[in-house]
Design an enzyme around this catalytic site. Structure first.
Site, mmCIF file in Angstrom:
data_model
loop_
_atom_site.group_PDB
_atom_site.id
_atom_site.type_symbol
_atom_site.label_atom_id
_atom_site.label_comp_id
_atom_site.label_asym_id
_atom_site.label_seq_id
_atom_site.Cartn_x
_atom_site.Cartn_y
_atom_site.Cartn_z
ATOM 1 N N SER A 45 0.747 -1.149 -0.045
ATOM 2 C CA SER A 45 -0.123 0.160 -0.026
ATOM 3 C C SER A 45 0.951 1.317 -0.102
ATOM 4 O O SER A 45 1.768 1.397 -0.798
ATOM 5 C CB SER A 45 -0.996 -0.110 1.194
ATOM 6 O OG SER A 45 -1.986 0.832 1.039
ATOM 7 N N SER A 46 0.948 2.056 0.995
ATOM 8 C CA SER A 46 1.729 2.900 1.107
ATOM 9 C C SER A 46 2.922 2.873 0.861
ATOM 10 O O SER A 46 3.895 3.572 0.498
ATOM 11 C CB SER A 46 1.530 3.854 2.472
ATOM 12 O OG SER A 46 2.336 5.251 2.500
#
Length: 440
Positions: A167-168
């Site tokens: 994700s991030s």
């Protein structure tokens, strides 16, 4: 001074003499033995093994990241380094306890670094102009400092530094490979987006257009964004492994295809897979540029899977892609990289041209199968070719050997060619890769 006022010098007390002698002995010892060596000072600063340890004062850190380190008991003499980057709302310790990278470090002797965000969102900065250029500031600079600290302290192998995240953290993996292609050898991104897709100029950490998968570019445009992070860099580019679930509702699935476009262009390989298989039910794996476990780009699509990705066994596949498990190349005819030299000329006319390309193997081993990657100038489209098969017809093209010229001995050359339409630009390609490695 009169005799009556003259004073007789007093002899030093015995205790003072002893102290002076001791001080002289200590000074002589320092002069003979020297100050503690750098290696001794570094050894004293090493973290405990087999335990997650926070490292303070690791270097330049403009965004106040925290650094957590895991060093296995059996750490290799010149270990590889794997940076494991967390998701929004996560942390370095959460990635340590929630993934299998520490246990894999125990098995294979590499060092794992777990950066941790301190800002309230717990998201990495993959949006700001500072983050999207080499040395610009923000999180990438702090993570680079962590890598530098580890390589200094543990004499780590600077040619084996890797990044992975979800994700991030996946977005940061893309950013790190773009900002620091001379530092990272490869990356693995779980449920991420292309480099610079999340870019903003208003200070926001979130880009809804990118998250929703509505930002699309050509492979060349995506590749130019990566190359723009470090202008003038002409060295080898990191390999990239990409993972994405088809039902991802946070960073939607179209981003997966855009990442493939970006990193195949950066690597100078075609977008037509060299190999497609299904290593597990519901998985579709495509490899670009070569067919083995360390292909220039590898992409795994997970049918029906949402945003939360890194499940049991996936980290081991990352380590295989990084080449840290000692496994050889995967199935299929894996072309071996070699040193190379390429010359190219064109013969144009009003709307078309022919190109002649001569490839020379300047390495010391015979190539048994080769793929020559290059990017056609804008407006050119291949309409036919000889000596190789060409795919796709425009943009980042891969020329794959014919059956009769697949073997190329050291010092040997092969000439291939193609015919193309053009819209005004008639020059030959300016850069080439052989089996994913840059040619001169």
């Amino acid at each position: 001074m009169s005799p009556s006022t003259r004073t007789t010098p007093r002899r030093p007390r015995r205790s003072v003499l002893v102290a002076l002698v001791g001080a002289l002995v200590s000074l002589l010892a320092v002069m003979l033995l020297g100050a503690p060596t750098a290696s001794a000072r570094t050894a004293a600063a090493k973290a405990p093994t087999a335990a997650l340890t926070e490292i303070k004062n690791f270097g330049t850190n403009p965004s106040d990241l925290q650094m957590y380190l895991y060093v296995p008991d059996n750490v290799a003499p010149h270990p590889a380094v794997v940076v494991v980057v967390h998701y929004c709302t996560g942390s370095g310790p959460a990635m340590y306890s929630g993934t299998e990278f520490a246990s894999l470090a125990d098995r294979y002797g590499f060092i794992a670094v777990y950066p941790s965000v301190t800002r309230s969102s717990k998201c990495f900065d993959v949006s700001s102009p500072q983050a999207l250029r080499r040395g610009g500031g923000s999180d990438p600079v702090g993570i680079k400092s962590m890598v530098d600290w580890v390589t200094r302290t543990y004499s780590a192998d600077t040619s084996r530094v890797f990044a992975t995240g979800t994700s991030s953290g996946a977005m940061m993996t893309n950013v790190l490979l773009g900002d620091y292609p001379d530092v990272f050898a490869a990356g693995s991104a779980f449920a991420g987006v292309p480099f610079a897709c999340f870019a903003t100029t208003n200070g926001s950490e979130w880009n809804s257009d990118c998250a929703n998968g509505t930002i699309t570019h050509t492979p060349q445009q995506w590749g130019d964004l990566v190359r723009g992070a470090y202008p003038g860099y002409s060295g080898p580019r990191p390999r990239m492994q990409l993972w994405h679930g088809t039902q991802d509702e946070t960073l939607r699935y179209p981003n997966f295809g855009e990442e493939i476009k970006q990193w195949t262009n950066v690597q100078g390989v075609g977008q037509t897979p060299a190999r497609t298989d299904s290593p597990q039910s519901g998985w579709t794996r495509t490899r670009y540029g070569s067919t083995g476990d360390q292909a220039p780009v590898e992409a795994i699509s997970l049918q029906g899977v949402g945003h939360n990705l890194v499940t049991s066994g996936m980290a081991a596949r990352v380590i295989t892609f990084f080449g840290l498990d000692g496994a050889g190349p995967g199935p299929g005819p894996e072309p071996q990289p070699g040193a190379c030299r390429v010359s190219a000329t064109t013969s144009p006319w009003s709307t078309g041209l022919t190109a002649s390309v001569t490839l020379t193997n300047t390495g010391t081993t015979t190539l048994n199968g080769w793929q020559l990657g290059f990017t056609l100038p804008s407006g050119q489209t291949i309409t036919g070719g000889w000596g190789a098969t060409y795919s796709p017809a425009s943009g980042a093209v891969t020329a794959t050997n014919a059956a009769y010229n697949a073997t190329l001995a050291p010092g040997a050359s092969v000439t291939i060619g193609y015919q193309a339409n053009h819209t005004g630009t008639t020059s030959a390609p300016g850069a080439f890769t052989l089996n994913g490695k840059t040619c001169t």
